[in-house]
Enzyme design. Structure first.
Site, PDB file in Angstrom:
ATOM      1  N   CYS A  65       0.884  -1.166  -0.175  1.00  0.00           N
ATOM      2  CA  CYS A  65      -0.054  -0.035   0.085  1.00  0.00           C
ATOM      3  C   CYS A  65       0.704   1.229   0.061  1.00  0.00           C
ATOM      4  O   CYS A  65       2.196   1.275  -0.187  1.00  0.00           O
ATOM      5  CB  CYS A  65      -1.034   0.023   1.284  1.00  0.00           C
ATOM      6  N   HIS A  98      13.012 -15.036  13.286  1.00  0.00           N
ATOM      7  CA  HIS A  98      12.861 -14.905  15.034  1.00  0.00           C
ATOM      8  C   HIS A  98      11.415 -14.718  15.126  1.00  0.00           C
ATOM      9  O   HIS A  98      10.819 -15.329  16.347  1.00  0.00           O
ATOM     10  CB  HIS A  98      13.436 -13.607  15.410  1.00  0.00           C
TER      11      HIS A  98
END
Length: 154
Positions: A65, A98
């Protein structure tokens, strides 16, 4: 991998570039639109991409966007969607490794085409490090995120 790709009108000029990067890396694209430059509402496309990931039709999603923020907020309202706005390769890679990020959000009005290509590559090449043979600390932390999601989501 199958990658669900969606954008609003601000991200539309980058959609084909993103699609080409995904395909050049050997992945397939599930194109969730928009198909035009006419103004549209970004939450609609965040939802379309998120559903494909939730349903297992796509393993990951990419949303584009204007800023990357709107689609990120909308996507993160969906259970099991872990979206992050990334405008650098480190965040895109580490978000997957992670934090088990499964939807990448980028801002077409923030970065250029070349950085976006590199960011998409980093996102798609990364693997979660808390899996079977991964580091326990990452799995523990993501499990805590899922507990928060279960407790506070409707």
């Amino acid at each position: 991998m199958k990658i669900a790709l969606g954008c609003d009108h601000a991200g539309f000029p980058y959609k084909n570039i993103a699609m080409e990067v995904i395909q050049n890396l050997g992945h397939s694209v599930v194109d969730m639109g928009t198909m035009y430059e006419d103004p549209v509402d970004y939450p609609d496309y965040a939802t379309k991409v998120g559903r494909k990931v939730q349903e297992g039709i796509a393993e990951r999603g990419i949303l584009i966007c204007g800023s990357g923020i709107g689609v990120c907020i909308a996507a993160n309202k969906m259970k099991g969607i872990y979206a992050g706005t990334c405008h650098d390769t480190y965040s895109a890679r580490q978000g997957v490794e992670h934090d088990a990020m499964n939807v990448l959000c980028v801002g077409a009005r923030i970065i250029g085409a070349e950085p976006m290509k590199e960011i998409i590559c980093a996102f798609l090449k990364a693997r979660f490090m808390g899996g079977e043979k991964g580091e326990e600390r990452h799995a523990r932390r993501v499990a805590k995120i899922k507990e928060i999601e279960s407790e506070y989501s409707a």
